[in-house]
Motif scaffolding. Structure first.
Motif, PDB file in Angstrom:
ATOM      1  N   ASN A  40      17.056  16.384  -2.487  1.00  0.00           N
ATOM      2  CA  ASN A  40      17.337  15.862  -1.146  1.00  0.00           C
ATOM      3  C   ASN A  40      16.035  15.654  -0.370  1.00  0.00           C
ATOM      4  OD1 ASN A  40      19.620  14.946   0.271  1.00  0.00           O
ATOM      5  ND2 ASN A  40      19.555  16.708   1.621  1.00  0.00           N
ATOM      6  N   THR A  41      15.106  15.018  -1.035  1.00  0.00           N
ATOM      7  CA  THR A  41      13.757  14.848  -0.503  1.00  0.00           C
ATOM      8  C   THR A  41      13.325  13.396  -0.682  1.00  0.00           C
ATOM      9  OG1 THR A  41      13.181  17.133  -1.007  1.00  0.00           O
ATOM     10  CG2 THR A  41      11.353  15.597  -0.703  1.00  0.00           C
ATOM     11  N   VAL A  42      12.602  12.892   0.288  1.00  0.00           N
ATOM     12  CA  VAL A  42      12.006  11.563   0.173  1.00  0.00           C
ATOM     13  C   VAL A  42      10.498  11.695   0.265  1.00  0.00           C
ATOM     14  CG1 VAL A  42      14.027  10.391   1.131  1.00  0.00           C
ATOM     15  CG2 VAL A  42      12.167  11.086   2.659  1.00  0.00           C
ATOM     16  N   TYR A  43       9.824  10.698  -0.283  1.00  0.00           N
ATOM     17  CA  TYR A  43       8.373  10.731  -0.334  1.00  0.00           C
ATOM     18  C   TYR A  43       7.817   9.403   0.177  1.00  0.00           C
ATOM     19  CZ  TYR A  43       9.547  14.475  -3.586  1.00  0.00           C
ATOM     20  OH  TYR A  43      10.072  15.599  -4.154  1.00  0.00           O
ATOM     21  N   LEU A  44       6.634   9.494   0.736  1.00  0.00           N
ATOM     22  CA  LEU A  44       5.907   8.299   1.143  1.00  0.00           C
ATOM     23  C   LEU A  44       4.529   8.372   0.492  1.00  0.00           C
ATOM     24  CD1 LEU A  44       6.027   5.737   2.926  1.00  0.00           C
ATOM     25  CD2 LEU A  44       4.856   7.066   4.698  1.00  0.00           C
ATOM     26  N   GLN A  45       4.341   7.579  -0.548  1.00  0.00           N
ATOM     27  CA  GLN A  45       3.047   7.509  -1.217  1.00  0.00           C
ATOM     28  C   GLN A  45       2.199   6.478  -0.486  1.00  0.00           C
ATOM     29  OE1 GLN A  45       1.780   9.299  -3.932  1.00  0.00           O
ATOM     30  NE2 GLN A  45      -0.128   8.255  -3.362  1.00  0.00           N
ATOM     31  N   MET A  46       1.083   6.932   0.028  1.00  0.00           N
ATOM     32  CA  MET A  46       0.212   6.062   0.820  1.00  0.00           C
ATOM     33  C   MET A  46      -1.108   5.864   0.086  1.00  0.00           C
ATOM     34  SD  MET A  46       0.968   7.581   4.634  1.00  0.00           S
ATOM     35  CE  MET A  46       0.093   9.105   4.312  1.00  0.00           C
ATOM     36  N   ASN A  47      -1.373   4.646  -0.307  1.00  0.00           N
ATOM     37  CA  ASN A  47      -2.604   4.307  -1.017  1.00  0.00           C
ATOM     38  C   ASN A  47      -3.458   3.355  -0.179  1.00  0.00           C
ATOM     39  OD1 ASN A  47      -1.668   5.765  -3.300  1.00  0.00           O
ATOM     40  ND2 ASN A  47      -0.615   3.952  -4.087  1.00  0.00           N
ATOM     41  N   SER A  48      -4.711   3.238  -0.559  1.00  0.00           N
ATOM     42  CA  SER A  48      -5.642   2.334   0.140  1.00  0.00           C
ATOM     43  C   SER A  48      -5.581   2.555   1.648  1.00  0.00           C
ATOM     44  CB  SER A  48      -5.314   0.879  -0.204  1.00  0.00           C
ATOM     45  OG  SER A  48      -5.377   0.660  -1.596  1.00  0.00           O
ATOM     46  N   LEU A  49      -5.650   3.797   2.044  1.00  0.00           N
ATOM     47  CA  LEU A  49      -5.508   4.131   3.464  1.00  0.00           C
ATOM     48  C   LEU A  49      -6.655   3.565   4.292  1.00  0.00           C
ATOM     49  CD1 LEU A  49      -4.117   7.718   3.057  1.00  0.00           C
ATOM     50  CD2 LEU A  49      -3.029   5.908   4.370  1.00  0.00           C
ATOM     51  N   LYS A  50      -6.310   3.191   5.516  1.00  0.00           N
ATOM     52  CA  LYS A  50      -7.268   2.611   6.450  1.00  0.00           C
ATOM     53  C   LYS A  50      -7.329   3.481   7.698  1.00  0.00           C
ATOM     54  CE  LYS A  50      -5.726  -2.012   5.013  1.00  0.00           C
ATOM     55  NZ  LYS A  50      -5.163  -3.308   5.485  1.00  0.00           N
ATOM     56  N   PRO A  51      -8.417   3.431   8.442  1.00  0.00           N
ATOM     57  CA  PRO A  51      -8.483   4.212   9.689  1.00  0.00           C
ATOM     58  C   PRO A  51      -7.329   3.897  10.639  1.00  0.00           C
ATOM     59  CG  PRO A  51     -10.666   3.458   9.076  1.00  0.00           C
ATOM     60  CD  PRO A  51      -9.710   2.812   8.117  1.00  0.00           C
ATOM     61  N   GLU A  52      -6.831   2.684  10.637  1.00  0.00           N
ATOM     62  CA  GLU A  52      -5.723   2.323  11.522  1.00  0.00           C
ATOM     63  C   GLU A  52      -4.391   2.930  11.083  1.00  0.00           C
ATOM     64  OE1 GLU A  52      -7.910   0.216  10.092  1.00  0.00           O
ATOM     65  OE2 GLU A  52      -6.935  -1.667   9.472  1.00  0.00           O
ATOM     66  N   ASP A  53      -4.358   3.578   9.924  1.00  0.00           N
ATOM     67  CA  ASP A  53      -3.164   4.312   9.498  1.00  0.00           C
ATOM     68  C   ASP A  53      -3.108   5.702  10.113  1.00  0.00           C
ATOM     69  OD1 ASP A  53      -3.653   2.907   6.236  1.00  0.00           O
ATOM     70  OD2 ASP A  53      -2.163   2.283   7.738  1.00  0.00           O
ATOM     71  N   THR A  54      -4.157   6.093  10.812  1.00  0.00           N
ATOM     72  CA  THR A  54      -4.183   7.408  11.456  1.00  0.00           C
ATOM     73  C   THR A  54      -3.073   7.510  12.485  1.00  0.00           C
ATOM     74  OG1 THR A  54      -6.557   7.693  11.119  1.00  0.00           O
ATOM     75  CG2 THR A  54      -5.547   8.928  12.932  1.00  0.00           C
ATOM     76  N   ARG A  82       0.820  -1.222   0.000  1.00  0.00           N
ATOM     77  CA  ARG A  82       0.000   0.000   0.000  1.00  0.00           C
ATOM     78  C   ARG A  82       0.851   1.269   0.000  1.00  0.00           C
ATOM     79  NH1 ARG A  82      -3.132   1.147   4.216  1.00  0.00           N
ATOM     80  NH2 ARG A  82      -1.863   0.032   5.761  1.00  0.00           N
ATOM     81  N   PHE A  83       1.993   1.232   0.671  1.00  0.00           N
ATOM     82  CA  PHE A  83       2.857   2.406   0.783  1.00  0.00           C
ATOM     83  C   PHE A  83       4.091   2.210  -0.095  1.00  0.00           C
ATOM     84  CE2 PHE A  83       1.593   3.971   5.313  1.00  0.00           C
ATOM     85  CZ  PHE A  83       0.262   3.925   4.954  1.00  0.00           C
ATOM     86  N   THR A  84       4.519   3.295  -0.725  1.00  0.00           N
ATOM     87  CA  THR A  84       5.688   3.253  -1.596  1.00  0.00           C
ATOM     88  C   THR A  84       6.645   4.379  -1.228  1.00  0.00           C
ATOM     89  OG1 THR A  84       4.348   2.379  -3.408  1.00  0.00           O
ATOM     90  CG2 THR A  84       6.507   3.273  -3.974  1.00  0.00           C
ATOM     91  N   PHE A  85       7.912   4.026  -1.146  1.00  0.00           N
ATOM     92  CA  PHE A  85       8.956   4.976  -0.799  1.00  0.00           C
ATOM     93  C   PHE A  85       9.658   5.404  -2.080  1.00  0.00           C
ATOM     94  CE2 PHE A  85      11.532   6.088   3.058  1.00  0.00           C
ATOM     95  CZ  PHE A  85      12.474   6.864   2.435  1.00  0.00           C
ATOM     96  N   SER A  86       9.908   6.697  -2.216  1.00  0.00           N
ATOM     97  CA  SER A  86      10.696   7.174  -3.344  1.00  0.00           C
ATOM     98  C   SER A  86      11.553   8.348  -2.898  1.00  0.00           C
ATOM     99  CB  SER A  86       9.803   7.577  -4.526  1.00  0.00           C
ATOM    100  OG  SER A  86       8.949   8.641  -4.164  1.00  0.00           O
ATOM    101  N   ARG A  87      12.483   8.740  -3.753  1.00  0.00           N
ATOM    102  CA  ARG A  87      13.372   9.832  -3.393  1.00  0.00           C
ATOM    103  C   ARG A  87      13.714  10.659  -4.609  1.00  0.00           C
ATOM    104  NH1 ARG A  87      19.285   6.926  -2.420  1.00  0.00           N
ATOM    105  NH2 ARG A  87      19.373   5.799  -4.387  1.00  0.00           N
ATOM    106  N   ASP A  88      14.089  11.899  -4.337  1.00  0.00           N
ATOM    107  CA  ASP A  88      14.578  12.816  -5.356  1.00  0.00           C
ATOM    108  C   ASP A  88      15.947  13.291  -4.886  1.00  0.00           C
ATOM    109  OD1 ASP A  88      15.216  15.074  -6.931  1.00  0.00           O
ATOM    110  OD2 ASP A  88      13.097  15.474  -7.300  1.00  0.00           O
ATOM    111  N   ASN A  89      16.986  12.727  -5.495  1.00  0.00           N
ATOM    112  CA  ASN A  89      18.342  13.055  -5.041  1.00  0.00           C
ATOM    113  C   ASN A  89      18.642  14.548  -5.185  1.00  0.00           C
ATOM    114  OD1 ASN A  89      18.515  10.338  -4.669  1.00  0.00           O
ATOM    115  ND2 ASN A  89      20.180   9.992  -6.109  1.00  0.00           N
TER     116      ASN A  89
END
Length: 128
Positions: free
Chosen positions: A77-91, A67-74
């Motif tokens: 100097n930034t990283v990203y967390l793409q969060m899909n199919s989010l659930k209430p327990e991800d709060t 569900r979550f994907t990590f990526s970066r932009d060298n």
């Protein structure tokens, strides 16, 4: 010193998506592992996903795998967390952190005490 700032949190309905960003200043991520953690009310801070900047390898907690994907932009100097199919327990409040890993090119720490630098966090709320 590494200064970290997260952004991109907010309120989303279950099944929705958010993308968190973590920008570093002070120095680059080279020689560090960068991790995303989260902390829900009344719970301990837990590891979500991380990357070893030199090796480029990532490690994902079972709770968010697929569900979550990590990526970066060298360049940024930034990283990203793409969060899909989010659930209430991800709060939770989501934190970005950096841990020195010199001499361990593929190591990704998963415990909070291994990380030296932390951002202030960004709130993610998933409604049902």
């Amino acid at each position: 010193q590494v200064q970290l700032v997260e952004s991109g949190g907010g309120l989303v309905q279950a099944g929705g998506s958010l993308r968190l960003s973590c920008a570093a200043s002070g120095r680059t991520f080279g020689g560090y592992a960068v991790g995303w953690f989260r902390q829900a009310p009344g719970k301990e801070r837990e590891f979500v996903q991380g990357i070893n900047w030199y090796g480029g390898n990532t490690y994902t907690a079972d709770s968010v795998k697929g569900r979550f994907t990590f990526s970066r932009d060298n360049a940024k100097n930034t990283v990203y967390l793409q969060m899909n199919s989010l659930k209430p327990e991800d709060t939770a409040v989501y934190y970005c952190a950096a841990a020195p890993t010199s001499g361990r090119p593929y190591y990704i720490p998963t415990r909070t005490y291994e990380y030296d630098y932390w951002g202030p966090g960004t709130q993610v709320t998933v409604s049902s």
